[in-house]
Design a protein around this motif. Structure first.
Motif, short mmCIF file in Angstrom:
data_model
loop_
_atom_site.label_atom_id
_atom_site.label_comp_id
_atom_site.label_asym_id
_atom_site.label_seq_id
_atom_site.Cartn_x
_atom_site.Cartn_y
_atom_site.Cartn_z
N GLY A 38 -33.96 -24.71 -4.53
CA GLY A 38 -34.47 -23.73 -3.59
C GLY A 38 -34.76 -24.45 -2.28
O GLY A 38 -34.71 -25.67 -2.21
N TYR A 39 -35.06 -23.67 -1.25
CA TYR A 39 -35.27 -24.30 0.06
C TYR A 39 -36.36 -23.58 0.84
O TYR A 39 -36.74 -22.45 0.52
CB TYR A 39 -33.95 -24.33 0.85
CG TYR A 39 -33.30 -22.98 1.00
CD1 TYR A 39 -33.51 -22.21 2.12
CD2 TYR A 39 -32.50 -22.48 -0.03
CE1 TYR A 39 -32.93 -20.95 2.24
CE2 TYR A 39 -31.92 -21.22 0.08
CZ TYR A 39 -32.13 -20.47 1.23
OH TYR A 39 -31.58 -19.22 1.32
N GLU A 40 -36.86 -24.25 1.87
CA GLU A 40 -37.93 -23.69 2.69
C GLU A 40 -37.34 -22.95 3.89
O GLU A 40 -36.37 -23.41 4.49
CB GLU A 40 -38.84 -24.82 3.22
CG GLU A 40 -39.76 -25.42 2.18
CD GLU A 40 -40.76 -24.42 1.60
OE1 GLU A 40 -41.23 -23.54 2.35
OE2 GLU A 40 -41.04 -24.51 0.40
N THR A 41 -37.92 -21.80 4.23
CA THR A 41 -37.53 -21.11 5.47
C THR A 41 -38.81 -20.86 6.28
O THR A 41 -39.92 -21.13 5.78
CB THR A 41 -36.87 -19.74 5.18
OG1 THR A 41 -37.90 -18.87 4.67
CG2 THR A 41 -35.75 -19.85 4.17
N ASP A 43 -40.10 -18.13 6.69
CA ASP A 43 -40.86 -17.09 5.98
C ASP A 43 -41.33 -17.55 4.61
O ASP A 43 -41.77 -16.74 3.80
CB ASP A 43 -40.00 -15.83 5.82
CG ASP A 43 -39.58 -15.27 7.16
OD1 ASP A 43 -40.39 -15.34 8.10
OD2 ASP A 43 -38.44 -14.78 7.27
N GLU A 46 -37.48 -20.03 -0.47
CA GLU A 46 -36.41 -19.13 -0.94
C GLU A 46 -35.76 -19.77 -2.15
O GLU A 46 -35.49 -20.97 -2.16
CB GLU A 46 -35.33 -18.98 0.15
CG GLU A 46 -35.67 -18.01 1.25
CD GLU A 46 -35.67 -16.57 0.80
OE1 GLU A 46 -34.92 -16.23 -0.14
OE2 GLU A 46 -36.45 -15.79 1.36
N HIS A 48 -32.83 -20.86 -4.84
CA HIS A 48 -31.42 -21.24 -4.77
C HIS A 48 -30.56 -20.00 -4.94
O HIS A 48 -30.83 -19.17 -5.80
CB HIS A 48 -31.15 -22.24 -5.90
CG HIS A 48 -29.73 -22.65 -6.01
ND1 HIS A 48 -28.85 -22.04 -6.87
CD2 HIS A 48 -29.04 -23.60 -5.37
CE1 HIS A 48 -27.67 -22.62 -6.75
NE2 HIS A 48 -27.77 -23.58 -5.85
N THR A 49 -29.52 -19.87 -4.11
CA THR A 49 -28.68 -18.67 -4.17
C THR A 49 -27.21 -19.09 -4.06
O THR A 49 -26.78 -19.54 -3.00
CB THR A 49 -29.03 -17.71 -3.00
OG1 THR A 49 -30.43 -17.43 -3.06
CG2 THR A 49 -28.26 -16.42 -3.09
N TYR A 77 -29.16 -10.13 -1.51
CA TYR A 77 -28.85 -9.61 -0.17
C TYR A 77 -28.53 -8.13 -0.22
O TYR A 77 -27.71 -7.69 -1.01
CB TYR A 77 -27.68 -10.38 0.46
CG TYR A 77 -27.91 -11.88 0.47
CD1 TYR A 77 -29.15 -12.41 0.85
CD2 TYR A 77 -26.93 -12.76 0.09
CE1 TYR A 77 -29.38 -13.77 0.86
CE2 TYR A 77 -27.15 -14.14 0.09
CZ TYR A 77 -28.38 -14.63 0.46
OH TYR A 77 -28.60 -15.98 0.44
N GLY A 101 -37.67 -22.10 -8.22
CA GLY A 101 -36.70 -21.73 -7.19
C GLY A 101 -35.40 -22.50 -7.28
O GLY A 101 -34.42 -22.17 -6.61
#
Ligand code: SF4
Length: 222
Positions: A38-41, A43, A46, A48-49, A77, A101
């Motif tokens: 997963g990663y930071e945004t 907001d 988020e 992993h996608t 999405y 995540g």
């Protein structure tokens, strides 16, 4: 370019030319795990996608004996936040993420070295990261390219720029071509199979190349 023309271009891709481009950019996986986590945004975090095709979900199920839901989740999405979580229609599956995540198949040892639990059966998107091909058509490769050579694009990855053997570059090029063709075939089949579904509010419908499905992978027509 329409999807048929794009598909013709993908089928005509020359593996040896793709391998030349990969060799020239250079790549070796450092097992940092960045493409599996997963990663930071701005907001917040988020999960992993990464896109996974329906047959790839079944392959992973066979390899692990997991349920569909343990392998894949509806691509978020286009889904809306309802009273009981996400709801609406989506057109792809994403690899399932764990509570932290990260991809649910990603494991890290105490030294921070990452490993994929399903390496031999990982989806094409994982096999070909950080590369994609730009056919100049309707389908967009993921993210911004940080390097490109001809139609091969490379995305952010600390393994770029490292030496790669011709054999490995050719293997990667073969997978990259297969992925380009598969993504377009899947996109065309999703359009062909699409039929609107009367869905209750609070539910998610995934329209994939095999028709409309529930989040557990079962067809809605059943
Ligand atoms: S399936 Fe494997 S390679 Fe792909 S994101 Fe998950 S851990 Fe990484």
């Amino acid at each position: 370019m329409n999807i048929e023309a794009e598909l013709d271009r993908a089928r005509d891709l020359d593996v040896s030319e793709l391998a030349d481009a990969i060799e020239s950019i250079g790549f070796e996986c450092t097992r940092c795990g960045a493409c599996c986590k997963g990663y930071e945004t701005d907001d917040g975090p988020e999960p992993h996608t990464a896109t996974v095709f329906p047959d790839e979900v079944r392959n992973l199920q066979e390899a692990t004996e997991y349920e569909w839901r343990d392998v894949a989740r509806p691509m978020p999405y286009g889904l809306a936040e309802g009273d009981d979580g996400l709801e609406g229609e989506t057109f792809e599956w994403a690899l399932q993420a764990g509570s932290c995540g990260d991809c649910r198949f990603y494991e890290e040892d105490d030294g921070g070295q990452g490993a994929c639990q399903v390496h031999e059966d990982r989806p094409l998107i994982c096999e070909t990261y950080p590369f994609s091909v730009e056919l100049g058509g309707t389908t967009q490769p993921m993210g911004e390219a940080v390097d490109s050579e001809g139609i091969v694009r490379a995305h952010e990855c600390e393994g770029l720029g490292r030496d790669i053997s011709r054999e490995d570059a050719t293997e990667l090029a073969r997978a990259l071509k297969e992925r380009a063709v598969r993504e377009l075939e899947e996109a065309r089949a999703v359009t062909d199979a699409y039929e609107p579904v009367e869905a209750d509010s609070g539910t998610v419908v995934v329209h994939d190349s095999e028709g409309a499905k529930r989040p557990d992978g079962t067809p809605i027509s059943e």
